[in-house]
Each structure stands twice: as structure tokens, then as C-alpha cells.
Design a protein around this motif. Sequence first.
Motif, mmCIF file in Angstrom:
data_model
loop_
_atom_site.group_PDB
_atom_site.id
_atom_site.type_symbol
_atom_site.label_atom_id
_atom_site.label_comp_id
_atom_site.label_asym_id
_atom_site.label_seq_id
_atom_site.Cartn_x
_atom_site.Cartn_y
_atom_site.Cartn_z
ATOM 1 N N CYS A 182 3.874 16.196 -8.190
ATOM 2 C CA CYS A 182 2.693 14.782 -7.868
ATOM 3 C C CYS A 182 3.561 13.922 -9.648
ATOM 4 O O CYS A 182 4.700 14.077 -10.266
ATOM 5 N N PRO A 215 3.888 12.687 1.024
ATOM 6 C CA PRO A 215 2.565 12.153 0.600
ATOM 7 C C PRO A 215 1.723 13.103 0.672
ATOM 8 O O PRO A 215 1.727 13.600 2.499
ATOM 9 N N ARG A 227 3.797 12.310 -4.145
ATOM 10 C CA ARG A 227 3.358 11.345 -4.540
ATOM 11 C C ARG A 227 3.341 10.600 -3.821
ATOM 12 O O ARG A 227 4.008 9.978 -2.253
ATOM 13 N N GLU A 228 2.411 9.302 -4.082
ATOM 14 C CA GLU A 228 2.547 8.346 -2.378
ATOM 15 C C GLU A 228 4.352 7.372 -2.527
ATOM 16 O O GLU A 228 4.574 7.500 -3.869
#
Length: 98
Positions: free
Chosen positions: A63, A42, A25-26
Motif C-alpha cells: 500500500c 483495493p 491502494r485506491e
Amino acid sequence: MKELTAKEVENLLKEKQPVNIVDVREVDEVRAGKIPGAYHIPLGLLEFRMHELDKSKEYIMVCRSGGRSGRASQFLEGQGYKVINMTGGMLSWEGDME
């Protein structure tokens, strides 16, 4: 592609099984909480940072919902890595977070 549910991953952690979790994930998503011990790369940087992963180990990709981790899993499999996608992602996660 191999898959595990969030509950199956949680059970592996509870049983103290050796697991290697990569959260794709970010940064802002991870800041809200991640699985304890998960390594953060990321998705957009995975191609440039995959050298940080060990091809002799198996990785569980995570994620938000399972889509990006599925793409990450396919990419890494194509590069010779052993990976498992956690279906449902963090939306399905009910375990501890850090």
C-alpha cells in the motif's frame, strides 16, 4: 505476520524471483504508478475479491505506507492465505514503476 522491506522486494524482482504482489491502494493512488506486474485489489474490495487469489501461492501485500497492507495481510492470513507485508509501502519504494 511476515514482513519484507521495499528494498528486499525490489531485490527479489531484480533476481527474477517468482513473486506475486497485490497492491491494495485506491484506484487514484495506483494510477500514479505501481510496482510492475502488481495485481490491484483495493483494500475495501479485498473481502469480495479474495477468491481471485490462489491459496497455494504466497502474496506480497503493498500500500502507500504499510498500514493498509498490514491490515490486508492479517485479514488474508485469517482466511488461510500465505502473505507478506511490504513495510514502508510505496513511500519506501525506489524501484521501477508502471
